[in-house]
Write a protein that holds these residues in place. Sequence first.
Motif, PDB file in Angstrom:
ATOM      1  N   VAL A 175       4.948  18.246  -6.376  1.00  0.00           N
ATOM      2  CA  VAL A 175       4.780  16.853  -5.936  1.00  0.00           C
ATOM      3  C   VAL A 175       6.022  16.472  -5.133  1.00  0.00           C
ATOM      4  O   VAL A 175       7.157  16.764  -5.548  1.00  0.00           O
ATOM      5  CB  VAL A 175       4.607  15.899  -7.133  1.00  0.00           C
ATOM      6  N   HIS A 176       5.811  15.817  -4.006  1.00  0.00           N
ATOM      7  CA  HIS A 176       6.913  15.475  -3.109  1.00  0.00           C
ATOM      8  C   HIS A 176       6.816  14.010  -2.695  1.00  0.00           C
ATOM      9  O   HIS A 176       5.721  13.467  -2.534  1.00  0.00           O
ATOM     10  CB  HIS A 176       6.876  16.356  -1.855  1.00  0.00           C
ATOM     11  N   ALA A 177       7.983  13.407  -2.518  1.00  0.00           N
ATOM     12  CA  ALA A 177       8.060  12.017  -2.047  1.00  0.00           C
ATOM     13  C   ALA A 177       9.077  11.946  -0.921  1.00  0.00           C
ATOM     14  O   ALA A 177       9.950  12.822  -0.786  1.00  0.00           O
ATOM     15  CB  ALA A 177       8.469  11.080  -3.191  1.00  0.00           C
TER      16      ALA A 177
ATOM     17  N   ARG B 276      11.745   3.429   0.809  1.00  0.00           N
ATOM     18  CA  ARG B 276      10.935   2.440   1.519  1.00  0.00           C
ATOM     19  C   ARG B 276       9.663   3.056   2.106  1.00  0.00           C
ATOM     20  O   ARG B 276       8.723   2.326   2.458  1.00  0.00           O
ATOM     21  CB  ARG B 276      11.755   1.777   2.632  1.00  0.00           C
ATOM     22  N   THR B 277       9.653   4.373   2.241  1.00  0.00           N
ATOM     23  CA  THR B 277       8.464   5.080   2.731  1.00  0.00           C
ATOM     24  C   THR B 277       7.605   5.461   1.533  1.00  0.00           C
ATOM     25  O   THR B 277       7.934   6.392   0.787  1.00  0.00           O
ATOM     26  CB  THR B 277       8.864   6.337   3.520  1.00  0.00           C
ATOM     27  N   ARG B 278       6.528   4.736   1.329  1.00  0.00           N
ATOM     28  CA  ARG B 278       5.685   4.945   0.142  1.00  0.00           C
ATOM     29  C   ARG B 278       4.669   6.059   0.418  1.00  0.00           C
ATOM     30  O   ARG B 278       3.492   5.837   0.646  1.00  0.00           O
ATOM     31  CB  ARG B 278       4.997   3.655  -0.269  1.00  0.00           C
ATOM     32  N   LEU B 279       5.216   7.270   0.424  1.00  0.00           N
ATOM     33  CA  LEU B 279       4.411   8.459   0.688  1.00  0.00           C
ATOM     34  C   LEU B 279       4.587   9.446  -0.450  1.00  0.00           C
ATOM     35  O   LEU B 279       5.707   9.777  -0.846  1.00  0.00           O
ATOM     36  CB  LEU B 279       4.840   9.109   2.010  1.00  0.00           C
ATOM     37  N   LEU B 280       3.460   9.925  -0.970  1.00  0.00           N
ATOM     38  CA  LEU B 280       3.444  10.944  -2.010  1.00  0.00           C
ATOM     39  C   LEU B 280       2.585  12.098  -1.506  1.00  0.00           C
ATOM     40  O   LEU B 280       1.459  11.888  -1.042  1.00  0.00           O
ATOM     41  CB  LEU B 280       2.866  10.368  -3.299  1.00  0.00           C
ATOM     42  N   VAL B 281       3.124  13.320  -1.556  1.00  0.00           N
ATOM     43  CA  VAL B 281       2.391  14.502  -1.100  1.00  0.00           C
ATOM     44  C   VAL B 281       2.288  15.479  -2.266  1.00  0.00           C
ATOM     45  O   VAL B 281       3.296  15.890  -2.834  1.00  0.00           O
ATOM     46  CB  VAL B 281       3.089  15.176   0.100  1.00  0.00           C
ATOM     47  N   LEU B 282       1.057  15.837  -2.597  1.00  0.00           N
ATOM     48  CA  LEU B 282       0.800  16.797  -3.667  1.00  0.00           C
ATOM     49  C   LEU B 282       0.320  18.104  -3.052  1.00  0.00           C
ATOM     50  O   LEU B 282      -0.605  18.106  -2.230  1.00  0.00           O
ATOM     51  CB  LEU B 282      -0.261  16.285  -4.632  1.00  0.00           C
ATOM     52  N   ARG B 283       0.928  19.208  -3.427  1.00  0.00           N
ATOM     53  CA  ARG B 283       0.474  20.522  -2.990  1.00  0.00           C
ATOM     54  C   ARG B 283      -0.333  21.135  -4.136  1.00  0.00           C
ATOM     55  O   ARG B 283       0.145  21.238  -5.271  1.00  0.00           O
ATOM     56  CB  ARG B 283       1.654  21.420  -2.632  1.00  0.00           C
TER      57      ARG B 283
ATOM     58  N   HIS C  10       0.836  -1.195   0.000  1.00  0.00           N
ATOM     59  CA  HIS C  10       0.000   0.000   0.000  1.00  0.00           C
ATOM     60  C   HIS C  10       0.871   1.245   0.000  1.00  0.00           C
ATOM     61  O   HIS C  10       2.026   1.231   0.443  1.00  0.00           O
ATOM     62  CB  HIS C  10      -0.969   0.018   1.183  1.00  0.00           C
ATOM     63  N   GLU C  11       0.323   2.314  -0.543  1.00  0.00           N
ATOM     64  CA  GLU C  11       0.961   3.623  -0.550  1.00  0.00           C
ATOM     65  C   GLU C  11       0.000   4.638   0.053  1.00  0.00           C
ATOM     66  O   GLU C  11      -1.211   4.395   0.132  1.00  0.00           O
ATOM     67  CB  GLU C  11       1.320   4.042  -1.985  1.00  0.00           C
TER      68      GLU C  11
ATOM     69  N   LEU D 277      10.727  15.006   3.041  1.00  0.00           N
ATOM     70  CA  LEU D 277      10.171  15.050   1.697  1.00  0.00           C
ATOM     71  C   LEU D 277      11.073  15.821   0.748  1.00  0.00           C
ATOM     72  O   LEU D 277      11.693  16.830   1.125  1.00  0.00           O
ATOM     73  CB  LEU D 277       8.783  15.714   1.719  1.00  0.00           C
ATOM     74  N   VAL D 278      11.121  15.350  -0.489  1.00  0.00           N
ATOM     75  CA  VAL D 278      11.869  16.050  -1.543  1.00  0.00           C
ATOM     76  C   VAL D 278      10.962  16.212  -2.752  1.00  0.00           C
ATOM     77  O   VAL D 278      10.101  15.361  -3.022  1.00  0.00           O
ATOM     78  CB  VAL D 278      13.142  15.268  -1.932  1.00  0.00           C
ATOM     79  N   ALA D 279      11.143  17.301  -3.470  1.00  0.00           N
ATOM     80  CA  ALA D 279      10.344  17.541  -4.678  1.00  0.00           C
ATOM     81  C   ALA D 279      10.755  16.565  -5.772  1.00  0.00           C
ATOM     82  O   ALA D 279      11.936  16.257  -5.940  1.00  0.00           O
ATOM     83  CB  ALA D 279      10.532  18.971  -5.152  1.00  0.00           C
ATOM     84  N   VAL D 280       9.752  16.056  -6.501  1.00  0.00           N
ATOM     85  CA  VAL D 280      10.017  15.113  -7.587  1.00  0.00           C
ATOM     86  C   VAL D 280       9.282  15.576  -8.840  1.00  0.00           C
ATOM     87  O   VAL D 280       8.258  16.263  -8.763  1.00  0.00           O
ATOM     88  CB  VAL D 280       9.572  13.679  -7.211  1.00  0.00           C
TER      89      VAL D 280
END
Length: 513
Positions: free
Chosen positions: A136-138, A143-150, A93-94, A116-119
């Motif tokens: 978009v940041h990851a 190993r941390t399946r996290l995506l953050v969208l601003r 899961h993510e 988080l880093v911008a991707v």
Amino acid sequence: MSAVQDGLTVVFDVTAWPVLLYFLSINTSYLLLVLLAASDFAHHLRRAPFAAYDELLASPLAPSISVVVPAHDEAAGIVPAVSAMLALRYPDHEVVVVDDGSTDDTFALLEAEHDLVAVERPVPATVPYRGRVLSVHAARDPRTRLLVLRTESSGRSDALNTGINAASCDLLCFVDADSILDPDALLTVAKPFIDDPLRVVATGGVVRAANGSRVVAGRVVEARMPRGWLARIQIVEYLRAFMLGRAGWSRLDALVLISGAFGLYRRDLVLEIGGLDADCIGEDFELCVRVHRHLRDGLRRERRDRRALRRAGDVVAGRAAREGYRVVFVAEPVTWTEVPSSLSVLASQRRRWHRGLWQVLSKHRSMIGNPRYGRIGLVALPYYVLFELLAPLLELAGVVLVPLGLALGVVRADTALALLLVAYAYAVLVSLAALAVEEFSYHRYGRWRDLLVAALSAVAENLGYRQLTALWRVQGLWQALARREAQWGVMTRSGFGDELGDGRQLATAGSAS
């Protein structure tokens, strides 16, 4: 005064028995749903020892899940909530967080916590969305399946649509940012998809109030009743409506509402129907009803095509692909949410809920009473019209007319007593039955004091709370009919401290569950 008395006498002579039968019907329907839920719980608990969740946890064949989290000014609890979602027990899961134009430290806190880093990751518009994606940041650690969208602020539904486009898994789990999921929540709510992969298209879990409960590291470790009576009453209300009510509808194969705070859908189906309706304030209800409509219409077309092939002499094997689809409520996985602790926030929530109910029923009015839609059209949606949409109107009418009739001497005391017993005493009985079913099934509260408080709350619900919520719901209906601009309002959150509801207060514009 005589003319007023004569008019009221005529009103009561005409309406007394229909109103009495109405409240008798609505409370009996609630009781039947509770009994159906009890049967569903018993069936679930008998199968629980053989569910093989540990095998599922290690299975490479389990469908992957994208947990999509819309967040707007959720600094009070976003870090423990997202950390707990990342730590959920599930093989694949993510977590996709959509920061919907927050004006507080929501993103900064996530950025610091997960490095988080911008991707560079384009977000397609497979499902249309309005809010422009700013970045978009990851997590730096893969190993941390996290995506953050601003994104620019565009509302909860539109934020979810953006998250749907960015998600990459087989199933979509919609979760509010102020929610705490049980560790095995994904395992349990995904189990119907694994057991019946060809038919199950959506599942929903339980939403419970976390106010007053002990929370450690983003987990509810002990369920407790809160100190305030407003939150206590909502706990009983959530238990009856969000747990047992929906379990009963699921048992009837007529579940039309999966809470936006915790719902799981096939991603391909959500893409096929165009995502959520960003203009509907009751987007969770609307999405579930639209899924039913889409699949029923597709099934009807497939049956028509098959009949045409048979008439042409062609051999048709198998059965229609959509036949026997299922929308399932699973009573064991729990998401805990913070309920309003003030009357102003609660009023805003209930006006919004009822306005959303009107919008959905109005949008899909052609389904109501339509035999083409089976139990959804003939049972579930008419029920929501009669016993959800119209109930507060009759409630308020009774609150005003019965005391007035007694004061003017045009209502007999025995008639008023009968209405009181059917409308309120019967409702208390239904709530107590719901508490008993939940306690015998899952035993969430470990202290007798909490059970006693819950029982008292079932009584207190009918002493002012019901009447106030009826007033707010009527106001929401009026706002919808008058086409006034919808407002989400402001939710005051305490955050997920050691004891939810007793920490610092933070005003946010997030959803009030």
